[in-house]
Design a protein around this motif. Structure first.
Motif, PDB file in Angstrom:
ATOM      1  N   LYS A   2       0.828  -1.198   0.000  1.00 21.09           N
ATOM      2  CA  LYS A   2       0.000   0.000   0.000  1.00 21.09           C
ATOM      3  C   LYS A   2       0.863   1.248   0.000  1.00 21.09           C
ATOM      4  O   LYS A   2       1.881   1.327   0.689  1.00 21.09           O
ATOM      5  CB  LYS A   2      -0.921   0.014   1.215  1.00 21.09           C
ATOM      6  CG  LYS A   2      -1.924  -1.120   1.260  1.00 21.09           C
ATOM      7  CD  LYS A   2      -2.888  -0.965   2.404  1.00 21.09           C
ATOM      8  CE  LYS A   2      -2.216  -1.149   3.755  1.00 21.09           C
ATOM      9  NZ  LYS A   2      -1.818  -2.552   3.983  1.00 21.09           N
ATOM     10  N   GLN A  36      -8.463  -5.648  -7.766  1.00 19.80           N
ATOM     11  CA  GLN A  36      -8.029  -4.748  -6.701  1.00 19.80           C
ATOM     12  C   GLN A  36      -8.730  -3.396  -6.824  1.00 19.80           C
ATOM     13  O   GLN A  36      -9.417  -3.115  -7.813  1.00 19.80           O
ATOM     14  CB  GLN A  36      -6.518  -4.557  -6.746  1.00 19.80           C
ATOM     15  CG  GLN A  36      -5.728  -5.785  -6.316  1.00 19.80           C
ATOM     16  CD  GLN A  36      -4.253  -5.476  -6.155  1.00 19.80           C
ATOM     17  OE1 GLN A  36      -3.597  -4.979  -7.080  1.00 19.80           O
ATOM     18  NE2 GLN A  36      -3.719  -5.768  -4.987  1.00 19.80           N
ATOM     19  N   LEU A  94      -5.123  -1.872  -3.301  1.00 21.01           N
ATOM     20  CA  LEU A  94      -5.747  -2.499  -2.148  1.00 21.01           C
ATOM     21  C   LEU A  94      -6.524  -3.754  -2.548  1.00 21.01           C
ATOM     22  O   LEU A  94      -7.030  -3.870  -3.662  1.00 21.01           O
ATOM     23  CB  LEU A  94      -6.687  -1.503  -1.468  1.00 21.01           C
ATOM     24  CG  LEU A  94      -6.047  -0.176  -1.035  1.00 21.01           C
ATOM     25  CD1 LEU A  94      -7.101   0.777  -0.498  1.00 21.01           C
ATOM     26  CD2 LEU A  94      -4.964  -0.406   0.005  1.00 21.01           C
ATOM     27  N   ASN A  96      -7.146  -8.181  -2.604  1.00 23.52           N
ATOM     28  CA  ASN A  96      -6.391  -9.355  -3.057  1.00 23.52           C
ATOM     29  C   ASN A  96      -6.518  -9.663  -4.534  1.00 23.52           C
ATOM     30  O   ASN A  96      -5.653 -10.304  -5.116  1.00 23.52           O
ATOM     31  CB  ASN A  96      -6.831 -10.596  -2.256  1.00 23.52           C
ATOM     32  CG  ASN A  96      -8.329 -10.874  -2.367  1.00 23.52           C
ATOM     33  OD1 ASN A  96      -9.085 -10.081  -2.928  1.00 23.52           O
ATOM     34  ND2 ASN A  96      -8.761 -12.005  -1.841  1.00 23.52           N
ATOM     35  N   VAL A 228      -8.281  -0.134   4.839  1.00 26.88           N
ATOM     36  CA  VAL A 228      -7.045  -0.857   5.150  1.00 26.88           C
ATOM     37  C   VAL A 228      -7.217  -1.847   6.306  1.00 26.88           C
ATOM     38  O   VAL A 228      -6.244  -2.325   6.868  1.00 26.88           O
ATOM     39  CB  VAL A 228      -5.887   0.125   5.462  1.00 26.88           C
ATOM     40  CG1 VAL A 228      -5.536   0.947   4.232  1.00 26.88           C
ATOM     41  CG2 VAL A 228      -6.255   1.045   6.641  1.00 26.88           C
ATOM     42  N   GLY A 229      -8.449  -2.132   6.693  1.00 32.85           N
ATOM     43  CA  GLY A 229      -8.697  -3.158   7.693  1.00 32.85           C
ATOM     44  C   GLY A 229      -8.655  -2.728   9.137  1.00 32.85           C
ATOM     45  O   GLY A 229      -8.783  -3.558  10.038  1.00 32.85           O
ATOM     46  N   ARG A 251     -12.470  -9.250   6.861  1.00 29.23           N
ATOM     47  CA  ARG A 251     -12.567  -7.866   6.425  1.00 29.23           C
ATOM     48  C   ARG A 251     -12.544  -7.827   4.895  1.00 29.23           C
ATOM     49  O   ARG A 251     -11.591  -8.293   4.272  1.00 29.23           O
ATOM     50  CB  ARG A 251     -11.400  -7.066   6.999  1.00 29.23           C
ATOM     51  CG  ARG A 251     -11.375  -7.012   8.520  1.00 29.23           C
ATOM     52  CD  ARG A 251     -10.027  -6.592   9.062  1.00 29.23           C
ATOM     53  NE  ARG A 251      -9.003  -7.588   8.725  1.00 29.23           N
ATOM     54  CZ  ARG A 251      -7.710  -7.445   8.995  1.00 29.23           C
ATOM     55  NH1 ARG A 251      -7.285  -6.363   9.596  1.00 29.23           N
ATOM     56  NH2 ARG A 251      -6.853  -8.388   8.672  1.00 29.23           N
ATOM     57  N   CYS A 253     -12.108  -5.341   2.883  1.00 24.92           N
ATOM     58  CA  CYS A 253     -11.098  -4.471   2.271  1.00 24.92           C
ATOM     59  C   CYS A 253      -9.716  -5.107   2.219  1.00 24.92           C
ATOM     60  O   CYS A 253      -8.949  -4.840   1.289  1.00 24.92           O
ATOM     61  CB  CYS A 253     -11.033  -3.132   2.995  1.00 24.92           C
ATOM     62  SG  CYS A 253     -10.561  -3.236   4.732  1.00 24.92           S
ATOM     63  N   THR A 254      -9.379  -5.945   3.199  1.00 27.80           N
ATOM     64  CA  THR A 254      -8.043  -6.530   3.216  1.00 27.80           C
ATOM     65  C   THR A 254      -8.030  -8.024   2.917  1.00 27.80           C
ATOM     66  O   THR A 254      -7.145  -8.515   2.224  1.00 27.80           O
ATOM     67  CB  THR A 254      -7.360  -6.289   4.578  1.00 27.80           C
ATOM     68  OG1 THR A 254      -8.229  -6.744   5.625  1.00 27.80           O
ATOM     69  CG2 THR A 254      -7.047  -4.822   4.788  1.00 27.80           C
ATOM     70  N   ASP A 255      -8.997  -8.769   3.449  1.00 30.26           N
ATOM     71  CA  ASP A 255      -9.069 -10.206   3.167  1.00 30.26           C
ATOM     72  C   ASP A 255      -9.731 -10.450   1.817  1.00 30.26           C
ATOM     73  O   ASP A 255      -9.574 -11.506   1.212  1.00 30.26           O
ATOM     74  CB  ASP A 255      -9.853 -10.922   4.267  1.00 30.26           C
ATOM     75  CG  ASP A 255      -9.245 -10.709   5.643  1.00 30.26           C
ATOM     76  OD1 ASP A 255      -8.034 -10.932   5.777  1.00 30.26           O
ATOM     77  OD2 ASP A 255      -9.980 -10.307   6.565  1.00 30.26           O
TER      78      ASP A 255
END
Length: 266
Positions: A2, A36, A94, A96, A228-229, A251, A253-255
């Protein structure tokens, strides 16, 4: 990885009512993957939270990114007024992204509904590229796109990378109904599904994949705060206990935002 940086708007146009297509110059393009997203900050310093917007396409020079978004509130309305040369703060890349390797040698559905259509374009491009742009192989890639009406934005661009099937709620073009109606009407089958769109569509995709025992990857659209989790404002229930939270959630946004459909409860 990031990074927050200042990008430069290269161009912007309205491609459908309230749907805007923006190209920006940013070094983040070199690491961007299909599925993403970016967090885009407004110029209003009293507005702390950025707006998450999916990456639609990566420029061939790996120095530019394309985002296609719908004007939904004050922040995106501000973005729609940006012209060439405007500097905009972004955070990315951001999430996966989609597992591209799962499509190798398989029949794939790329399913997008509404503003969930744009993030599928870079996926279509990269699957086609991995297949060597061979027409016979590209026949295995079917983009199934759902719209409200006949304003079928991005449809012609998807046609460069494979077959395209459309569905519209008002029946003005393609199948009348949704993406699942289009698949059933045409009697199509696939070995793997990638999907992004509103939650009712993703629930239908998940149920269809489970019924047919097809591997499916879904990108969840959700309101996000930090991106960003940190805030836990965008969680989804999961089948298994999550390694980070030690409870049945993850989450987005991150997972995510991409999850294997059978792993989440939606």
């Amino acid at each position: 990885m990031k990074e927050k940086q200042s990008a430069v708007v290269l161009s912007q146009e309205e491609i459908a009512p309230a749907i805007y297509d923006m190209w920006i110059e940013t070094s983040l393009a070199g690491q961007a993957r299909p599925g993403q997203f970016l967090c885009v900050y407004t110029g209003d310093k009293s507005t702390l939270l950025p707006r998450p917007i999916s990456i639609c396409e990566v420029g061939e020079d790996k120095r530019t990114l394309r985002i296609v978004y719908r004007v939904a509130g004050a922040g995106t309305r501000e973005f729609s007024g940006y012209g060439k040369g405007k500097r905009v703060d972004i955070l990315g890349t951001l999430g996966n992204g989609f597992p591209l390797e799962e499509a190798a040698g398989k029949r794939a559905f790329l399913m997008g509904g509404g503003i969930g259509i744009p993030p599928m374009l870079e996926l279509a491009k990269q699957i086609s590229r991995e297949a060597g742009n061979v027409p016979a192989v590209r026949e295995n890639v079917m983009a199934v796109l759902g719209y409200r009406d006949g304003k079928t934005f991005l449809k012609e661009e998807f046609e460069k990378y494979g077959r395209v099937l459309t569905a519209t709620e008002d029946g003005s073009t393609g199948t009348k109904g949704n993406v699942m109606d289009a698949i059933r009407q045409e009697g199509l089958e696939a070995d793997v599904i990638y999907a992004c769109g509103p939650m009712p569509m993703l629930r239908a995709v998940k149920a269809y994949a489970e019924e047919r025992k097809i591997k499916a990857y879904i990108s969840l659209e959700e309101h996000m705060a930090c991106g960003v989790g940190a805030c836990l404002g965008c969680v989804v229930k999961t089948k298994e206990i999550h390694h980070h939270s030690h409870v049945h959630n993850a989450r987005i946004c991150t997972d995510g935002p991409v999850f294997e459909a059978e792993e989440v409860e939606i």
